[in-house]
Design a protein around this motif. Structure first.
Motif, PDB file in Angstrom:
ATOM      1  N   ASP A 141      -1.061  -4.430  -1.555  1.00 20.11           N
ATOM      2  CA  ASP A 141      -2.259  -4.549  -0.716  1.00 20.11           C
ATOM      3  C   ASP A 141      -2.396  -3.348   0.204  1.00 20.11           C
ATOM      4  OD1 ASP A 141      -2.991  -6.914  -1.790  1.00 20.11           O
ATOM      5  OD2 ASP A 141      -2.296  -8.175  -0.139  1.00 20.11           O
ATOM      6  N   GLN A 142      -1.288  -2.960   0.804  1.00 16.98           N
ATOM      7  CA  GLN A 142      -1.343  -1.836   1.731  1.00 16.98           C
ATOM      8  C   GLN A 142      -1.646  -0.545   0.989  1.00 16.98           C
ATOM      9  OE1 GLN A 142      -1.050  -1.685   5.056  1.00 16.98           O
ATOM     10  NE2 GLN A 142      -0.126  -3.600   5.705  1.00 16.98           N
ATOM     11  N   LEU A 143      -1.124  -0.427  -0.220  1.00 11.71           N
ATOM     12  CA  LEU A 143      -1.362   0.786  -1.008  1.00 11.71           C
ATOM     13  C   LEU A 143      -2.802   0.873  -1.473  1.00 11.71           C
ATOM     14  CD1 LEU A 143       1.741   1.198  -3.328  1.00 11.71           C
ATOM     15  CD2 LEU A 143       0.881   2.829  -1.671  1.00 11.71           C
ATOM     16  N   THR A 144      -3.337  -0.257  -1.919  1.00 11.90           N
ATOM     17  CA  THR A 144      -4.669  -0.208  -2.513  1.00 11.90           C
ATOM     18  C   THR A 144      -5.754  -0.549  -1.511  1.00 11.90           C
ATOM     19  OG1 THR A 144      -4.477  -2.495  -3.191  1.00 11.90           O
ATOM     20  CG2 THR A 144      -3.827  -0.854  -4.797  1.00 11.90           C
ATOM     21  N   GLY A 145      -5.388  -1.114  -0.381  1.00 12.07           N
ATOM     22  CA  GLY A 145      -6.367  -1.358   0.649  1.00 12.07           C
ATOM     23  C   GLY A 145      -7.190  -2.617   0.455  1.00 12.07           C
ATOM     24  N   THR A 146      -6.757  -3.512  -0.383  1.00 10.41           N
ATOM     25  CA  THR A 146      -7.472  -4.784  -0.506  1.00 10.41           C
ATOM     26  C   THR A 146      -6.447  -5.890  -0.610  1.00 10.41           C
ATOM     27  OG1 THR A 146      -7.441  -4.896  -2.899  1.00 10.41           O
ATOM     28  CG2 THR A 146      -9.267  -3.710  -1.901  1.00 10.41           C
ATOM     29  N   GLN A 147      -6.911  -7.119  -0.487  1.00  7.68           N
ATOM     30  CA  GLN A 147      -6.028  -8.217  -0.858  1.00  7.68           C
ATOM     31  C   GLN A 147      -6.238  -8.404  -2.348  1.00  7.68           C
ATOM     32  OE1 GLN A 147      -5.706 -11.722   1.349  1.00  7.68           O
ATOM     33  NE2 GLN A 147      -5.357 -10.692   3.275  1.00  7.68           N
ATOM     34  N   HIS A 205       6.972   6.692   4.470  1.00  7.93           N
ATOM     35  CA  HIS A 205       7.704   7.382   3.405  1.00  7.93           C
ATOM     36  C   HIS A 205       8.868   8.218   3.938  1.00  7.93           C
ATOM     37  CE1 HIS A 205       4.470   6.110   0.809  1.00  7.93           C
ATOM     38  NE2 HIS A 205       3.597   6.729   1.566  1.00  7.93           N
ATOM     39  N   ASN A 243      -9.229  -3.264   3.649  1.00 13.93           N
ATOM     40  CA  ASN A 243      -8.118  -2.953   4.504  1.00 13.93           C
ATOM     41  C   ASN A 243      -8.586  -1.929   5.527  1.00 13.93           C
ATOM     42  OD1 ASN A 243      -5.835  -1.509   5.469  1.00 13.93           O
ATOM     43  ND2 ASN A 243      -4.686  -2.290   3.727  1.00 13.93           N
ATOM     44  N   ARG A 249      -7.215   0.513   6.357  1.00 12.13           N
ATOM     45  CA  ARG A 249      -6.872   1.832   5.886  1.00 12.13           C
ATOM     46  C   ARG A 249      -7.997   2.468   5.091  1.00 12.13           C
ATOM     47  NH1 ARG A 249      -1.795   2.363   6.800  1.00 12.13           N
ATOM     48  NH2 ARG A 249      -0.996   0.407   7.525  1.00 12.13           N
ATOM     49  N   THR A 250      -8.775   1.629   4.429  1.00 11.45           N
ATOM     50  CA  THR A 250      -9.800   2.205   3.588  1.00 11.45           C
ATOM     51  C   THR A 250     -11.147   2.146   4.271  1.00 11.45           C
ATOM     52  OG1 THR A 250     -10.225   0.102   2.548  1.00 11.45           O
ATOM     53  CG2 THR A 250      -8.652   1.530   1.484  1.00 11.45           C
ATOM     54  N   THR A 298       1.910   7.184  -6.473  1.00  7.41           N
ATOM     55  CA  THR A 298       1.619   6.549  -5.187  1.00  7.41           C
ATOM     56  C   THR A 298       1.503   7.566  -4.067  1.00  7.41           C
ATOM     57  OG1 THR A 298       3.968   6.181  -4.954  1.00  7.41           O
ATOM     58  CG2 THR A 298       2.666   4.318  -5.709  1.00  7.41           C
ATOM     59  N   TYR A 304      -2.396   8.732  -4.887  1.00  5.88           N
ATOM     60  CA  TYR A 304      -3.442   7.767  -5.238  1.00  5.88           C
ATOM     61  C   TYR A 304      -4.279   7.462  -4.005  1.00  5.88           C
ATOM     62  CZ  TYR A 304      -5.792   3.509  -6.652  1.00  5.88           C
ATOM     63  OH  TYR A 304      -6.748   2.574  -6.925  1.00  5.88           O
ATOM     64  N   SER A 347      -7.179   5.106  -2.685  1.00  3.16           N
ATOM     65  CA  SER A 347      -7.920   3.884  -3.005  1.00  3.16           C
ATOM     66  C   SER A 347      -9.392   3.986  -2.607  1.00  3.16           C
ATOM     67  CB  SER A 347      -7.272   2.687  -2.318  1.00  3.16           C
ATOM     68  OG  SER A 347      -7.225   2.902  -0.934  1.00  3.16           O
TER      69      SER A 347
END
Lengths: 332, 606
Positions: A62-68, A112, B4, B6-7, B189, B192, B194
């Motif tokens: 979720d955090q990586l892609t920005g959605t649930q 990271h 999110n 973030r986006t 990652t 990438y 989003s």
């Protein structure tokens, strides 16, 4: 409260060494129990993260892609194996403890970077702030105690009142007031940046005030009762000035409860730094903790918990050692 | 199920009160002068350090004060200058150190951290192919020109010559193509992106260098919003050499072509930017063509509102981000204030259409009619934000349908009659409506700090009070930040009302939020999970037409379907980026992208 605690420590520490154990033995026991505390903190942190964060892989996705998102099983499996979430809980625990023993706290999910590196970069500033505040608190407490304790006059009452007031002030509020008055209105201190020593004054003062109140209160009690002791009368009879008696003879007694309280104060100051660092916009472990906690950055939260526990353990160990130095009766 | 932070833009976070300290102008000026002197003293650009003039008192307005947009008025000017008129300051001088008091520190500062809080910062050192300009247009930046062919499926860009990334790598068509592939590679990652994926993931086919400076981008189907996308902060072009590095390296070491470059990141404190001495790739809308005036920018993270305000008041910082509602009026009376209303959607509520009582469209409509948006926004945000009941689109968009505000205006009688029609005619002892003995309860679920702050919660409470007037029991359900992304409460069927927004530039926001699928997976940006085939069909047409009249018709149609017919969204107010500018700082303006400050034109007077 801490006068009692001091007695308990004294009672607990003293007899054990009277049974003929050396200082080295005593010290080793304390170190081992400290490690036990750290291990317990690590275990609780581990359990909290594994038991409450059931969807750790999903959380990371979720955090990586920005959605649930509704990640596929393959995606979840990939993250699980990447972060080692796929083993049994015992397996994960053994890995985790094994890594800790090697000083490896893992890598932050979002920054990271190695957790040890992130904490290493920030903890110095917090330690400097914490111990400067502790030092200031001691100075205030000792000065007020020596000057005012045990005197039944208006100054003593005022000192007592100030200490109670200081002890009950919330540091966020104190910090904001100090900032607005001394930095914004009077321009005595910088709001941001500036000379690092000058910039330390207001935040350290903010944190020192409540602790000095607590310290002062317990030291004052002890100080007052020590003043009643026969040795004070003897000293006075030998012609030592009042101030001399207070500083040379009585103060030593009053420092014991203060020392006990200092072990607690380090933990208190360290946790208060979270707020004070924000008000004075200082780097430090506080902002690391708040952002990592709200992001669910588990390795980083665990790292900060462990670092805080370690500092608490070390501070209490130092207090115990100082005890023996201040009160020789506890050494024999 | 939701965007999110973030986006998406998270520009507002208003929490605490601050003091207003008038009559300190002299001291403030003195402090700024000292600071500026300190900055100049350390600068290498000594030839200009003494050349400043004392024209800071001249009040000839650089930026005229545009009238504030009111509800129901046609698209607003994006880049507004309010408050004290900016002092012209005279001739721009070079040199000096600008301290910016920003709010949040992003976890990484490279271009792949697509959170808008990282975007404001990364725009100072990364550049896009095109630059956002007023009224939904875009002008050349790293691409000097572009054209479409193949029925709108092929875009050909001419890349600017003789541009170098700050690591020395030349900017070429191949370098840009590498960026496209790295953005859209979910396996990598580290790179990438989003945000890019949401915009072009499902239409992108290939990017290739036809020659050193000619880039061809092929799409699977025509998509007119590609250029709008490319102008946004998340599409910043980075050095391919840097993109090949592991995430640990990229995170803190972005390498772009911009006016500044990152000199140092003091974690927990600031990011130090220095002027890029070789900058030659300014966008066509740069106000002066040449190197940045400032030697250095200290981008300081000051999360505490009182401290941030104090930093500006004391002169420790010369530019403040995000003026809290409570300080909106004092800020306007003391400083030049810039306000950008972002495109995309306004701050709005999603109304759950797939489960619970709101499955009945009449109930969703009743919720909308029972809410007095104009009064609620005025009370909660004290005039800082512009009410907008069109929950589908921000008034900053050229195809905004201003008629929706009137159509959805406060109308409790209509709300009551819709509720009666829907059969919620009973009343319980507390005055709430019931049907078959069941109370009409709606759960408003929000993340504290994640998608709502203190002022927003005030607005929710006003909504709660207003809905109570028509017999609806709105229950506020706060979710702690640490729980937000894993909480069951934020996913259906456990909520009925949820606040969200998507900050973008234009009507491409429909494509992002309301298309049933993104890259073959269900689109979770539409939290309601309800996709009206009429909207889907209109979006497909909208994605492909270049005819402005047709775009407007389609966009209006989509807005009306989403708000009046389907009642899936209830608009609250425009999303805004506000800045307060010290009288010593000149030339700052906000980008038409998401209101990022453009600092390459900024300069400090002594």
């Amino acid at each position: 409260m801490s006068a009692i605690a001091a007695d308990q420590v004294a009672v607990a520490a003293a007899p054990s060494r009277r049974r003929g154990r050396t200082f080295a033995q005593w010290f080793a026991t304390r170190v081992i129990s400290g490690i036990g505390v750290l291990w317990a903190a690590a275990t609780i942190a581990f359990l909290l993260q594994t038991l409450t964060q059931s969807g750790r892989a999903k959380h990371i996705i979720d955090q990586l892609t920005g959605t649930q998102a509704n990640p596929t099983k393959a995606e979840v499996a990939k993250i699980n194996s990447q972060y080692g979430f796929d083993g049994s809980i015992w397996h994960q625990y053994i890995d985790y403890v094994g890594n800790l023993v090697h000083g490896n706290l893992g890598v932050s999910y979002y920054q990271h970077q190695a957790v040890t590196r992130i904490i290493g970069q920030q903890i110095g500033a917090t330690l400097v702030l914490t111990f400067t505040a502790l030092l200031l608190a001691w100075i205030f407490a000792v000065v007020l105690t020596v000057l005012a304790a045990g005197r039944h006059n208006i100054w003593s009452a005022i000192a007592n009142f100030l200490q109670m007031l200081a002890a009950s002030l919330p540091s966020y509020w104190v910090g904001t007031i100090l900032l607005v008055v001394f930095a914004v209105q009077l321009h005595i201190f910088p709001v941001l940046g500036g000379n690092p020593v000058v910039a330390l004054v207001l935040p350290a003062l903010t944190m020192a005030l409540p602790v000095s109140g607590f310290l002062g209160q317990v030291m004052q009690d002890e100080f007052s009762s020590a003043l009643e002791q026969p040795f004070v009368t003897t000293s006075r009879a030998r012609g030592i000035t009042d101030f001399g008696v207070r500083v040379v003879h009585v103060l030593r007694h009053a420092t014991l409860p203060g020392l006990t309280l200092s072990g607690w104060a380090v933990g208190y100051l360290f946790s208060n730094a979270v707020l004070v660092e924000q008000v004075f916009d200082r780097p430090g472990i506080g902002s690391v903790l708040t952002t990592s906690a709200s992001n669910g950055d588990v390795p980083l939260v665990t790292g900060v918990v462990l670092a805080s526990a370690a500092i608490y353990v070390i501070a209490n160990l130092v207090v115990d050692v100082l005890y023996g130095l201040v009160d020789p009766r506890l050494r024999t | 199920m939701n965007q999110n932070p973030r986006t998406q833009s998270r520009p507002q976070k208003q929490k605490l009160g601050r003091r207003r300290l008038q009559g300190l102008a002299l001291l403030t000026a003195l402090a700024i002068a000292l600071l500026a002197l300190a900055g100049c003293g350390s600068s290498s650009n000594s030839d200009t350090s003494g050349a400043g003039n004392s024209a800071g008192v001249s009040n000839s307005a650089r930026a005229s004060i545009t009238s504030e947009a009111l509800q129901g008025v046609t698209p607003t000017t994006n880049d507004q200058s309010l408050g004290v008129a900016a002092a012209s300051g005279g001739t721009p001088t070079g040199g000096g150190t600008l301290t910016v008091a920003w709010e949040q520190e992003p976890p990484c500062i490279d271009g792949n951290t697509v959170w808008v809080q990282a975007g404001y910062l990364s725009q100072q050192y990364l550049e896009e192919l095109v630059s956002a300009a007023p009224n939904g247009t875009s002008v050349p930046w790293l691409a000097t020109s572009w054209s479409t062919s193949n029925g709108g499926k092929t875009y050909t860009f001419q890349i600017r010559h003789n541009v170098k990334f700050t690591d020395g790598t030349p900017l070429t068509a191949q370098a840009v193509a590498t960026n496209f592939y790295d953005w859209l590679n979910p396996k990598n990652t580290a790179t990438y992106n989003s945000y890019v994926a949401a915009y072009i993931g499902d239409v992108f086919q290939s990017a290739k260098a036809l020659s050193t400076y000619t880039l061809q981008v092929n799409l699977k189907r025509p998509y007119v919003y590609l250029i709008d996308g490319l102008s946004q902060y998340a599409f910043g072009i980075q050095s391919p050499k840097q993109l090949a590095q592991p995430a640990t390296v990229q995170c803190g070491h972005p390498v772009g072509t911009g006016a500044f470059k990152v000199a140092q990141w003091n974690h927990g404190q600031d990011v130090v930017l220095v002027r890029n001495p070789n900058w030659n790739s300014w966008p066509a809308n740069e106000r002066h063509k040449g190197l940045a005036y400032l030697d250095k920018v200290i981008w300081r993270f000051v999360p505490d509102n009182t401290t941030r305000w104090s930093a500006l008041q004391s002169g420790a910082a010369q530019l403040l981000y995000d003026i809290p509602a409570v300080d909106w009026l004092p800020a306007k009376s003391q400083y030049e204030v810039l306000r950008h209303t972002t495109g995309g959607t306004p701050f709005r509520f999603f109304l759950a259409a797939n489960w619970g009582p709101l499955k009945d469209v009449r109930l969703r409509q009743a919720v909308i009619y029972a809410f007095n948006d104009k009064a609620a926004v005025q009370a909660a945000y004290q005039g800082e934000r512009i009410p907008n009941e069109d929950g589908a689109l921000s008034p900053a968009n050229v195809t905004y349908d201003a008629s929706i505000n009137a159509a959805l205006a406060y109308n409790p009688a209509k709300a009551n009659s819709l509720l009666n029609q829907a059969g919620w005619t009973g009343r319980n002892s507390q005055g709430y409506r019931t049907k078959d003995g069941k109370e009409l309860t709606l759960r408003l679920v929000y993340g504290t700090d994640e998608n709502a702050d203190g002022d927003d919660v005030q607005l929710f409470q006003i909504l709660q009070a207003e809905e109570k007037q028509v017999g609806i029991n709105v229950v506020l359900v706060p979710v702690a930040p640490s729980q937000f992304w894993t909480s069951k409460q934020t996913v259906g069927p456990n909520w009925d009302i949820q606040p969200w927004y998507w900050v973008g530039r234009s009507a491409e926001t429909f494509h992002v939020v309301w298309n049933p699928q993104i890259e073959g997976a269900p689109n979770t940006f539409n939290a309601t999970g309800y996709f009206d085939p009429r909207v889907t069909a209109d979006i497909t047409k909208l994605d492909q037409t270049t005819n402005v009249a047709e775009q407007t018709t389609l966009s209006h149609q989509i807005q009306q379907t989403l708000t009046e017919k389907d009642a899936l969204v209830l608009g609250i107010a425009g999303m805004q980026v506000t800045l307060a500018v010290s009288p010593k700082l000149h030339g700052v303006w906000q980008s038409d992208d998401v209101g990022e400050p453009v600092l390459s034109d900024a300069w400090l007077s002594n």
